[in-house]
Design a protein around this motif. Structure first.
Motif, PDB file in Angstrom:
ATOM      1  N   LEU A   3       0.855  -1.181   0.000  1.00 57.94           N
ATOM      2  CA  LEU A   3       0.000   0.000   0.000  1.00 57.94           C
ATOM      3  C   LEU A   3       0.890   1.228   0.000  1.00 57.94           C
ATOM      4  CD1 LEU A   3      -2.925   1.206   0.576  1.00 57.94           C
ATOM      5  CD2 LEU A   3      -2.253   1.143   2.961  1.00 57.94           C
ATOM      6  N   VAL A   4       0.519   2.216  -0.800  1.00 55.59           N
ATOM      7  CA  VAL A   4       1.247   3.477  -0.703  1.00 55.59           C
ATOM      8  C   VAL A   4       1.131   3.939   0.740  1.00 55.59           C
ATOM      9  CG1 VAL A   4       1.271   5.897  -1.372  1.00 55.59           C
ATOM     10  CG2 VAL A   4       0.961   4.157  -3.101  1.00 55.59           C
ATOM     11  N   SER A   5       2.236   4.208   1.359  1.00 47.68           N
ATOM     12  CA  SER A   5       2.263   4.545   2.775  1.00 47.68           C
ATOM     13  C   SER A   5       1.450   5.799   3.079  1.00 47.68           C
ATOM     14  CB  SER A   5       3.710   4.763   3.206  1.00 47.68           C
ATOM     15  OG  SER A   5       3.761   5.307   4.502  1.00 47.68           O
ATOM     16  N   ALA A   6       0.852   5.816   4.244  1.00 48.18           N
ATOM     17  CA  ALA A   6       0.106   6.999   4.691  1.00 48.18           C
ATOM     18  C   ALA A   6       1.037   8.204   4.838  1.00 48.18           C
ATOM     19  CB  ALA A   6      -0.592   6.697   6.013  1.00 48.18           C
ATOM     20  N   LEU A  26      -8.752   6.552   3.993  1.00 47.10           N
ATOM     21  CA  LEU A  26      -8.906   5.307   3.247  1.00 47.10           C
ATOM     22  C   LEU A  26      -7.614   4.503   3.275  1.00 47.10           C
ATOM     23  CD1 LEU A  26     -10.773   3.552   1.608  1.00 47.10           C
ATOM     24  CD2 LEU A  26     -10.218   4.933  -0.414  1.00 47.10           C
ATOM     25  N   THR A  27      -6.493   5.183   3.166  1.00 44.37           N
ATOM     26  CA  THR A  27      -5.196   4.511   3.240  1.00 44.37           C
ATOM     27  C   THR A  27      -5.013   3.860   4.610  1.00 44.37           C
ATOM     28  OG1 THR A  27      -4.215   5.997   1.621  1.00 44.37           O
ATOM     29  CG2 THR A  27      -2.698   4.859   3.081  1.00 44.37           C
ATOM     30  N   ALA A  28      -5.379   4.570   5.667  1.00 40.31           N
ATOM     31  CA  ALA A  28      -5.262   4.018   7.024  1.00 40.31           C
ATOM     32  C   ALA A  28      -6.188   2.820   7.212  1.00 40.31           C
ATOM     33  CB  ALA A  28      -5.569   5.096   8.056  1.00 40.31           C
ATOM     34  N   ALA A  29      -7.399   2.894   6.646  1.00 42.71           N
ATOM     35  CA  ALA A  29      -8.341   1.771   6.759  1.00 42.71           C
ATOM     36  C   ALA A  29      -7.786   0.526   6.073  1.00 42.71           C
ATOM     37  CB  ALA A  29      -9.694   2.159   6.164  1.00 42.71           C
ATOM     38  N   LEU A  30      -7.158   0.702   4.928  1.00 41.46           N
ATOM     39  CA  LEU A  30      -6.545  -0.441   4.234  1.00 41.46           C
ATOM     40  C   LEU A  30      -5.320  -0.936   4.999  1.00 41.46           C
ATOM     41  CD1 LEU A  30      -6.793   0.887   0.581  1.00 41.46           C
ATOM     42  CD2 LEU A  30      -8.066  -1.039   1.545  1.00 41.46           C
ATOM     43  N   ALA A  31      -4.500  -0.015   5.481  1.00 40.26           N
ATOM     44  CA  ALA A  31      -3.262  -0.382   6.178  1.00 40.26           C
ATOM     45  C   ALA A  31      -3.524  -1.084   7.506  1.00 40.26           C
ATOM     46  CB  ALA A  31      -2.406   0.861   6.405  1.00 40.26           C
ATOM     47  N   ALA A  32      -4.734  -0.948   8.044  1.00 39.11           N
ATOM     48  CA  ALA A  32      -5.069  -1.607   9.310  1.00 39.11           C
ATOM     49  C   ALA A  32      -5.141  -3.124   9.164  1.00 39.11           C
ATOM     50  CB  ALA A  32      -6.396  -1.061   9.840  1.00 39.11           C
ATOM     51  N   SER A  33      -5.249  -3.615   7.949  1.00 40.85           N
ATOM     52  CA  SER A  33      -5.321  -5.048   7.723  1.00 40.85           C
ATOM     53  C   SER A  33      -3.940  -5.683   7.782  1.00 40.85           C
ATOM     54  CB  SER A  33      -5.929  -5.338   6.348  1.00 40.85           C
ATOM     55  OG  SER A  33      -5.758  -6.708   6.017  1.00 40.85           O
ATOM     56  N   PRO A  34      -3.831  -6.858   8.410  1.00 40.38           N
ATOM     57  CA  PRO A  34      -2.547  -7.561   8.407  1.00 40.38           C
ATOM     58  C   PRO A  34      -2.153  -8.063   7.014  1.00 40.38           C
ATOM     59  CG  PRO A  34      -4.230  -8.881   9.499  1.00 40.38           C
ATOM     60  CD  PRO A  34      -4.842  -7.541   9.208  1.00 40.38           C
ATOM     61  N   ARG A  87     -14.664  -3.339   2.899  1.00 44.54           N
ATOM     62  CA  ARG A  87     -14.920  -2.724   4.209  1.00 44.54           C
ATOM     63  C   ARG A  87     -14.343  -1.315   4.299  1.00 44.54           C
ATOM     64  NH1 ARG A  87     -14.023  -8.049   6.348  1.00 44.54           N
ATOM     65  NH2 ARG A  87     -11.836  -7.529   6.614  1.00 44.54           N
ATOM     66  N   ALA A  88     -13.217  -1.070   3.651  1.00 47.93           N
ATOM     67  CA  ALA A  88     -12.601   0.261   3.683  1.00 47.93           C
ATOM     68  C   ALA A  88     -13.303   1.214   2.721  1.00 47.93           C
ATOM     69  CB  ALA A  88     -11.116   0.162   3.335  1.00 47.93           C
ATOM     70  N   ALA A  89     -13.683   0.736   1.554  1.00 44.46           N
ATOM     71  CA  ALA A  89     -14.233   1.604   0.506  1.00 44.46           C
ATOM     72  C   ALA A  89     -15.688   1.990   0.754  1.00 44.46           C
ATOM     73  CB  ALA A  89     -14.109   0.918  -0.851  1.00 44.46           C
ATOM     74  N   ALA A  90     -16.492   1.085   1.265  1.00 39.72           N
ATOM     75  CA  ALA A  90     -17.937   1.347   1.395  1.00 39.72           C
ATOM     76  C   ALA A  90     -18.248   2.572   2.246  1.00 39.72           C
ATOM     77  CB  ALA A  90     -18.647   0.106   1.927  1.00 39.72           C
ATOM     78  N   PRO A  91     -17.723   2.688   3.469  1.00 35.38           N
ATOM     79  CA  PRO A  91     -18.067   3.865   4.266  1.00 35.38           C
ATOM     80  C   PRO A  91     -17.580   5.179   3.650  1.00 35.38           C
ATOM     81  CG  PRO A  91     -16.875   2.258   5.613  1.00 35.38           C
ATOM     82  CD  PRO A  91     -16.882   1.762   4.209  1.00 35.38           C
ATOM     83  N   ALA A  92     -16.486   5.103   2.880  1.00 31.21           N
ATOM     84  CA  ALA A  92     -15.940   6.308   2.255  1.00 31.21           C
ATOM     85  C   ALA A  92     -16.663   6.647   0.957  1.00 31.21           C
ATOM     86  CB  ALA A  92     -14.446   6.105   1.978  1.00 31.21           C
ATOM     87  N   GLY A  93     -17.516   5.730   0.481  1.00 34.76           N
ATOM     88  CA  GLY A  93     -18.158   5.946  -0.812  1.00 34.76           C
ATOM     89  C   GLY A  93     -17.144   5.927  -1.940  1.00 34.76           C
ATOM     90  N   ALA A  94     -16.079   5.176  -1.765  1.00 35.27           N
ATOM     91  CA  ALA A  94     -14.973   5.164  -2.723  1.00 35.27           C
ATOM     92  C   ALA A  94     -15.290   4.302  -3.941  1.00 35.27           C
ATOM     93  CB  ALA A  94     -13.708   4.637  -2.039  1.00 35.27           C
ATOM     94  N   LEU A  95     -14.796   4.736  -5.073  1.00 33.35           N
ATOM     95  CA  LEU A  95     -14.833   3.966  -6.302  1.00 33.35           C
ATOM     96  C   LEU A  95     -13.605   3.062  -6.295  1.00 33.35           C
ATOM     97  CD1 LEU A  95     -15.778   3.456  -9.293  1.00 33.35           C
ATOM     98  CD2 LEU A  95     -14.228   5.338  -9.913  1.00 33.35           C
ATOM     99  N   VAL A  96     -13.794   1.770  -6.548  1.00 33.57           N
ATOM    100  CA  VAL A  96     -12.672   0.842  -6.617  1.00 33.57           C
ATOM    101  C   VAL A  96     -12.331   0.639  -8.093  1.00 33.57           C
ATOM    102  CG1 VAL A  96     -11.862  -1.496  -6.111  1.00 33.57           C
ATOM    103  CG2 VAL A  96     -13.336  -0.297  -4.472  1.00 33.57           C
TER     104      VAL A  96
END
Length: 140
Positions: A3-6, A26-34, A87-96
């Motif tokens: 992941l591109v670092s926060a 969004l980056t932090a939400a993704l980075a929270a995953s192991p 899980r990370a994208a839905a609350p942010a309304g992000a386009l994947v």
């Protein structure tokens, strides 16, 4: 998965010389995953962002991104990562947006054939066949 670092604040949009911000939440939400490892250099040798980001920035000048760079994954890892992204994208309304170079250095006709087979598998949600490249469904 990298992941591109926060700590990276902007992605330099090489094509039109603009910068696109990295979405810190969004980056932090993704980075929270192991499953995800933060890496400021993950995309240095990978070019899909320089192809996709200018289109996103043109359509939405306020766009911010979170970018993952993947290597080869098995089906279980793909599914697990898909859940993390959802899980990370839905609350942010992000386009994947996903990009893949599956056919470097082969003739155009052969690349179109491979792309067509891949698209058929994607539309059929045949993930195991998509990953294996086989036309034979896996045993149940």
């Amino acid at each position: 998965m990298k992941l591109v670092s926060a700590r990276v604040r902007m992605f330099q949009n090489i094509i039109d010389s603009g910068d696109v911000p990295i979405d810190p939440d969004l980056t932090a939400a993704l980075a929270a995953s192991p499953l995800v490892e933060a890496d400021a250099e993950a995309h240095l040798l990978e070019h899909s962002l320089e192809v996709q980001v200018p289109f996103l920035a043109r359509l939405n000048p306020d766009v911010a991104i979170a970018a993952l760079c993947l290597g080869p994954l098995d089906l279980a890892a793909c599914r697990a990562l898909g859940k993390v992204v959802a899980r990370a994208a839905a609350p942010a309304g992000a386009l994947v947006v996903a990009s893949s170079d599956m056919s470097h250095y082969i003739p155009a006709a052969q690349a179109r054939e491979k792309d067509h087979r891949a698209i058929e598998r994607i539309l059929a949600l045949a993930s195991a066949r998509f990953l294996s490249g086989s036309d034979v469904p896996p045993p149940q």
